[in-house]
Design an enzyme around this catalytic site. Structure first.
Site, PDB file in Angstrom:
ATOM      1  CE1 TYR A 342      -3.791   2.045  -0.106  1.00 55.07           C
ATOM      2  CE2 TYR A 342      -3.084   3.020   1.969  1.00 55.07           C
ATOM      3  CZ  TYR A 342      -3.915   3.024   0.858  1.00 55.07           C
ATOM      4  OH  TYR A 342      -4.849   3.995   0.724  1.00 55.07           O
TER       5      TYR A 342
HETATM    6 MG   LIG Z   1      -7.727   5.556  -1.211  1.00 50.68          MG
END
Ligand SMILES: [Mg+2]
Lengths: 632, 227
Positions: A342
């Site tokens: 991420y």
């Molecule tokens: Mg987002």
């Protein structure tokens, strides 16, 4: 676990046959579905032609269930003022601080509601950050409205890889209302502050400068103005700068067959000609140089820290010349395709339980950096990350999660950068030996240094850093030599440079303007509003409107373009998200603060006209009665 | 002059010379002693009290008003000369010439912007070798007749930019003077104290820095608020 409460028992007993999963974007839904279904998901049309539905069976809650995985496209709900306040001329903008606001759903989400009706459980798979949590609650609200009995779970994950997705399924949790609340507060404040100031300054300035601004929206945002403020501040610092002449003494020594060695003065520079000349004359009268010391010591060039979002944006902007907005877009794509973890993270420490070996192993397949990855695996102790000091307790540093062979263009470049940065970080510092030679001429001290690189280590995989060897001949302590030349040279101080995007991000981070997730957007906004432009070498230059607005607000004494107000807000949002401050009181407090500043700004509005007049031409004069009308 | 006064003046003169190497014109000292005695209510002051009060007056005097040279003549004309002895002089102003005046002025006005130091390179690496400049103060000094410059050739901890303009210094020992600049080390300087009222404002750091930058002198707010 602890004692089970009755509700938990109820949940366990409710039979779950169908599970609705909702991701933040179609890309993510598709990749997660592919992993969960082992590539056997059936696809059908979803809420829009961009949001498909993927269906498959999965073992969840200790049983086989039918899963429908679908997605939204970011936020479902918008926040707006109630109807009477929506129109620009409907009210005095000051009322917007207290006017009722409501969340509304731009589309009616027929498909999502339909899916929800037929499911017993809902699992939220939105991005694991503040916005993602808030979007999750929007999905929950829409679904629960049609099916109140729906059981709700949150999947937590930092990367879209088989292991990470499987772990998320095994450890479903409850969504975090605190984190979502922080977003609600931010949205409401942004709406009230943005709308009030934007309406006020647009309506006023359009009337005062009809020739230049008649049709222009002059937006205000509590992040964009401080961001603009940094650009203006630097520009003004350059304008105000006064260059000064300095003088220094330079000693050159050329030995036979050797390179020329330049010794620099320990006093560095003097800003007075006579004083420098006095010392220069003393050197010239007695120019024999005596070597007072020769020291040689190991010197390292440190490998980079684990990559967080801000660092990635800055490095990509500087080294790859890809701007922050574009970098984040690419990184998100790489993430949803499972190539990297991420990309929104403040963490620059690798958690202990993250096995780095397999991650490095993936990269051994690359013809470009595969051999280096192999070296890392074989180095004593294996991968050894340099560790930073920051952690957001949510996501690890950005790292590659699988080998990507066929990425093209900027996508390929950003991926390569992330991989090289990761490999550099887990390898070893570059090692060199630095030699410093100090000499004395007529009691003035001079120094020269040389650098021998002993082991390049991380530099072999990290072309973004340079370290060069500097040869210096051998000098003996106590020996003397006649310099080839002793010169008195002069130069001028120079102003700071205009900000690069990377500098601007560094300033926003320092002052807490926006979050790692929003820096790039705020920068984009001030560009698109034409408040700033870019020079040929990609540095930020304030435009006339931008300059005038900042000067105008600064002259009111309220530091609207200074970061303080916003950074207090940002700090409070963090506390709300951690459950350490209450949503309502934070909201009330900041509405109150900004309303006060707004009222003062209206009272001093003439200062805005005055500041803009030099840039936009004379301000139209209004009578006192007309003035009052301007304020509505 | 009352008969006793001459003896007192001579005693003060001898004390100033022997203890501090301060030389003053007889006429100034005489007036000063008389004034000190008048202020003191006549006759009740001891010689020691008078000495001290005269010294205080000298520390606050502008040596130009005394017009009593103590430095060897025409130092500024000499290419290179050496002087030995003890000389009490007045420092009119001083400026650090190892740093740009602009930066010093910004800092003094509280306008130094730390944002200028922020740059995008946050992944610090071991710093390369670099010269760390040592401060060099350049002093404008006078013995009341001859003006010259003195530079902090070696660091002198007794000096700093908050010394009051007009402060009196005792220069002592062996000193080289080149191009009208006296080279000073820590062994050469003793700060005696004092100031000159007229100079305190005129030569404050802000004005000296403005002067170095060729800027018009700062307008002082009414009431003469200090920097
Ligand atoms: Mg987002």
């Amino acid at each position: 676990g602890g004692p089970q409460r009755p509700e938990d028992d109820m949940i366990r007993r409710t039979p779950i046959q169908r599970v609705l999963c909702v991701a933040e974007k179609n890309d993510a839904a598709k990749c997660i579905a592919e992993i969960m279904s082992d590539g056997r998901a059936r696809r059908r049309e979803g809420m829009s032609k961009f949001n498909k539905i993927y269906e498959y069976d999965y073992h969840l809650f200790g049983q086989n269930v039918a899963v429908s995985m679908t997605s939204v496209s970011g936020h479902l709900l918008g926040l707006e003022f109630k109807a009477p306040f929506q129109k620009w001329h409907s009210c005095n903008p000051v009322m917007l601080f207290d006017a009722v606001v409501e969340k509304y759903c731009p589309e009616n989400m027929v498909q999502l509601k339909k899916e929800a009706r037929s499911a017993q459980a809902l699992v939220i798979w939105t991005d694991c950050d503040r916005e993602g949590e808030n979007i999750g609650f929007e999905v929950i609200d829409v679904c629960k409205a049609v099916k109140p009995s729906l059981q709700v779970f949150r999947a937590r994950f930092s990367e879209i890889t088989p292991n990470s997705i499987r772990r998320a399924c095994e450890a479903l949790t409850a969504p975090d209302a605190n984190v979502s609340d922080a977003v609600d507060v931010r949205q409401e404040l942004d709406l009230r502050i943005g709308a009030s100031f934007t309406r006020f300054q647009t309506m006023r300035l359009q009337k005062i400068f009809p020739a230049s601004l008649a049709n222009q929206l002059i937006s205000y945002g509590s992040c964009q103005f401080p961001t603009l403020g940094f650009v203006v501040e630097r520009f003004k610092a350059i304008q105000a700068f006064i260059p000064e002449t300095f003088y220094k003494i330079k000693v050159l020594h050329e030995m036979e067959q050797e390179e020329k060695v330049e010794f620099s003065w320990k006093r560095n520079r003097l800003y007075n000609h006579t004083a420098c000349l006095v010392l220069y004359q003393m050197c010239m009268e007695d120019p024999m140089a005596t070597v007072t010391s020769v020291t040689s010591k190991p010197k390292s060039k440190w490998r980079p820290l684990p990559l967080d979002t801000v660092e990635m944006e800055k490095l990509s902007s500087r080294k790859l010349k890809i701007n922050a907005k574009e970098t984040m877009k690419i990184a998100e794509k790489l993430y949803t395709q499972g190539f990297i973890s991420y990309p929104r993270t403040e963490t620059n420490i690798f958690p202990k339980d993250l096995a780095l070996g397999p991650l490095v192993e993936h990269q051994t397949h690359s013809p470009s950096w595969g051999a280096f990855a192999q070296r890392v695996l074989e180095q004593p102790g294996g991968p050894n990350p340099r560790q930073g000091k920051k952690t957001d307790q949510a996501h690890p540093p950005i790292h590659p999660t699988k080998y990507g062979a066929n990425l093209q263009g900027n996508e390929g470049r950003v991926y390569e950068f992330i991989v090289r940065h990761f490999l550099a970080c887990v390898s070893q510092d570059a090692v060199g030996q630095e030699t410093v030679v100090d000499v004395d001429i007529a009691h003035e001290r001079f120094s020269a240094s040389g650098l021998m690189i002993i082991a390049r280590n991380y530099l072999d995989v990290y072309p973004y850093d340079r370290w060069s060897t500097k040869v210096i001949p051998v000098y003996q302590q106590g020996s003397q030599f006649q310099p080839t030349a002793i010169e008195m040279v002069d130069g001028q101080t120079s102003p700071p440079q205009l900000l690069t995007e990377s500098d601007l991000i560094a300033l926003m981070e320092k002052h807490g303007i926006g979050t790692d997730a929003t820096h790039a957007d705020h920068i984009e906004t001030i560009k698109s509003r034409m408040y700033v432009g870019l020079t040929a070498d990609q540095r930020f230059l304030p435009g006339e409107l931008g300059m005038g607005l900042v000067e105008g607000y600064n002259s009111m004494g309220y530091e609207m373009s200074k970061p303080n107000l916003r950074s207090e807000l940002e700090a409070d949002l963090k506390l709300v998200s951690e459950g350490r401050k209450d949503k309502t009181s934070v909201l009330r407090n900041h509405i109150h603060k900004y309303k006060h500043v707004f009222q003062e700004s209206v009272r001093c509005a003439k200062k805005l006209d005055e500041a803009l007049a030099p840039y936009l031409g004379a301000a139209l004069e209004f009578t006192e009665a007309q003035q009052e009308a301007l304020e509505v | 002059m009352p008969p006793g006064t001459l003896a007192v003046v001579n005693a003060t003169m001898a004390w100033l010379q022997s203890s501090l190497h301060i030389h003053v014109p007889f006429a100034w000292l005489e007036t000063c002693v008389e004034w000190v005695q008048e202020e003191g209510g006549g006759g009740h002051l001891t010689q020691q009290q008078i000495n001290q009060q005269v010294l205080d007056q000298w520390l606050l005097a502008d040596l130009r008003d005394l017009g009593h040279p103590v430095l060897p003549g025409d130092l500024s004309g000499a290419q290179k000369t050496e002087l030995t002895g003890t000389f009490c002089v007045q420092m009119d102003s001083l400026l650090d010439i190892s740093q740009p005046a602009y930066g010093q002025l910004q800092k003094l006005r509280g306008k130094d912007c730390t944002n200028e130091e922020v740059n995008s390179v946050t992944q610090a690496t071991q710093r390369p070798w670099e010269a760390r400049p040592t401060r060099m103060l350049l002093l404008q000094v006078t013995d009341g007749v001859q003006n010259l410059e003195a530079m902090e050739y070696q660091p002198i901890s007794a000096l700093n930019t908050s010394l009051r303009p007009g402060v009196k210094l005792q220069l002592q020992g062996q000193m080289v003077c080149r191009l009208g600049v006296l080279l000073l080390g820590p062994q050469n300087v003793k700060v005696l104290g004092g100031e000159v009222e007229d100079l305190v404002d005129r030569n404050n750091q802000g004005r000296v820095l403005c002067g170095a930058l060729g800027l018009p002198a700062e307008v002082q707010p009414p009431g003469g608020a200090e920097e």
